[in-house]
Design an enzyme around this catalytic site. Sequence first.
Site, short mmCIF file in Angstrom:
data_model
loop_
_atom_site.label_atom_id
_atom_site.label_comp_id
_atom_site.label_asym_id
_atom_site.label_seq_id
_atom_site.Cartn_x
_atom_site.Cartn_y
_atom_site.Cartn_z
CB ALA A 1 -0.89 -0.01 1.23
N GLY B 1 0.30 -4.95 0.55
CA GLY B 1 -0.85 -4.99 -0.37
C GLY B 1 -0.55 -5.74 -1.66
CD GLU C 1 -2.67 -7.30 2.62
OE1 GLU C 1 -2.30 -6.19 2.15
OE2 GLU C 1 -3.18 -7.41 3.74
CD GLU D 1 1.27 -5.52 5.68
OE1 GLU D 1 1.97 -6.49 6.04
OE2 GLU D 1 0.59 -5.53 4.65
N1 COA Z 1 4.61 3.06 -0.50
C1 COA Z 1 5.04 4.23 -1.02
N2 COA Z 1 6.19 4.35 -1.70
C2 COA Z 1 6.93 3.24 -1.85
C3 COA Z 1 6.55 1.99 -1.33
C4 COA Z 1 5.32 1.93 -0.62
N3 COA Z 1 4.86 0.78 -0.11
N4 COA Z 1 7.50 1.09 -1.63
C5 COA Z 1 8.45 1.75 -2.31
N5 COA Z 1 8.11 3.04 -2.46
C6 COA Z 1 8.85 4.11 -3.13
C7 COA Z 1 10.03 4.59 -2.33
O1 COA Z 1 9.61 5.53 -1.36
C8 COA Z 1 10.90 5.18 -3.40
O2 COA Z 1 10.38 6.42 -3.78
P1 COA Z 1 11.36 7.71 -3.96
O3 COA Z 1 12.28 7.30 -5.07
O4 COA Z 1 10.41 8.81 -4.35
O5 COA Z 1 12.05 7.89 -2.67
C9 COA Z 1 10.68 4.23 -4.57
O6 COA Z 1 9.43 3.58 -4.32
C10 COA Z 1 11.75 3.16 -4.70
O7 COA Z 1 11.82 2.44 -3.47
P2 COA Z 1 13.19 2.23 -2.67
O8 COA Z 1 12.83 1.98 -1.23
O9 COA Z 1 14.15 3.34 -2.93
O10 COA Z 1 13.72 0.89 -3.35
P3 COA Z 1 14.71 -0.17 -2.70
O11 COA Z 1 15.15 -1.05 -3.83
O12 COA Z 1 15.76 0.49 -1.88
O13 COA Z 1 13.79 -1.05 -1.69
C11 COA Z 1 11.81 -2.20 -1.02
C12 COA Z 1 12.73 -1.81 -2.17
C13 COA Z 1 10.58 -2.90 -1.60
C14 COA Z 1 12.53 -3.17 -0.07
C15 COA Z 1 11.41 -0.93 -0.23
O14 COA Z 1 10.92 0.03 -1.17
C16 COA Z 1 10.35 -1.15 0.80
O15 COA Z 1 10.63 -1.67 1.86
N6 COA Z 1 9.09 -0.73 0.53
C17 COA Z 1 8.02 -0.75 1.47
C18 COA Z 1 7.49 -2.18 1.64
C19 COA Z 1 6.36 -2.20 2.65
O16 COA Z 1 6.55 -1.95 3.81
N7 COA Z 1 5.17 -2.53 2.17
C20 COA Z 1 4.01 -2.61 2.99
C21 COA Z 1 3.31 -1.31 3.03
S1 COA Z 1 1.86 -1.39 4.09
#
Ligand code: COA
Length: 273
Positions: A80, A125, A128, A148
């Site tokens: 999400a 999400g 999910e 989460e």
């Molecule tokens: N919501 C909003 N933005 C998100 C996102 C999310 N769930 N997941 C990634 N992004 C965005 C990042 O903020 C970043 O944006 P920016 O370039 O404007 O800063 C972009 O996507 C790239 O992500 P980044 O974190 O830089 O990539 P990474 O390769 O270093 O890491 C992940 C990849 C998937 C491990 C990491 O993005 C992450 O942990 N995401 C969240 C996962 C999560 O907690 N999901 C559950 C949400 S309820």
Amino acid sequence: MEKTFKNSHFRNNTMDFQNILYSTQGSICTITINRPDKLNALNYQTIQEIGKAVNTANADEIIRGIIITGAGQKAFVAGADISEFAHFSSPEAEKLSRDGNDVFHRIEQSAKPIIAAVNGFALGGGCELAMACQIRVAAEHARFGQPEVNLGLTPGYAGTQRLVQLIGKGKALEYLMTADMIPAAEAHRLGLVNYVVPAAELIPKAEELLNKIATKAPLAIAAVIRCVNDYFTDGVNGFESEIREFGKCFATNDFKEGTQAFLEKRKAEFKGN
Ligand code: COA
């Protein structure tokens, strides 16, 4: 990975949508979540667009199956959209969760099969969404998870329910509480995904499965989806559902065609009526 289609049956209808791509080729509709710079994170609008696209595909009589995938190579959906809900109140969060659950429930109940073609991260999400689909095919580099609790949250789009259904209570609780990512091979071993394939074979594998299902009787396919979902629905007796659906099939032309074709030793031509 941009795909271009020269086939005359290809129709691309992106005009109604901002965050997804909706295209059809032959009997298959592909819904691509298209926010690659945000790793295809699901904001409210994107979820609503997915729901609308699934409804559109279900209403299109040419379509026999749906693929949901993510734009780019890196993510199916990384969860999400955290930036959208970071300042939500409890009632706002509950509405977000309820509305998302409603769309994911419609995906689960789709009369036409939906395959999640998981092309990278399927977190929160994203996991999910994949779990709401009838079948999951993953690229080798895909990673699943419900992280989460890292954010001080529970899953909000039925991760605590469908993960248990797919992999059992013990492993589900482990992954829900540790927030560990599940590599594709492990997801396959656990039964979370049906197939793991090299990235280049992801969409072809999903198409192969949908094309095979498209040779079967559509009303029977829809009934199978309903019966299986009824197994997991409170207050509904899935055994009774199956008895009723089995009976209803006997009133369809496709049943007559299927049985007649068998007796005549030919391939059945199902019409979906
Ligand atoms: N919501 C909003 N933005 C998100 C996102 C999310 N769930 N997941 C990634 N992004 C965005 C990042 O903020 C970043 O944006 P920016 O370039 O404007 O800063 C972009 O996507 C790239 O992500 P980044 O974190 O830089 O990539 P990474 O390769 O270093 O890491 C992940 C990849 C998937 C491990 C990491 O993005 C992450 O942990 N995401 C969240 C996962 C999560 O907690 N999901 C559950 C949400 S309820």
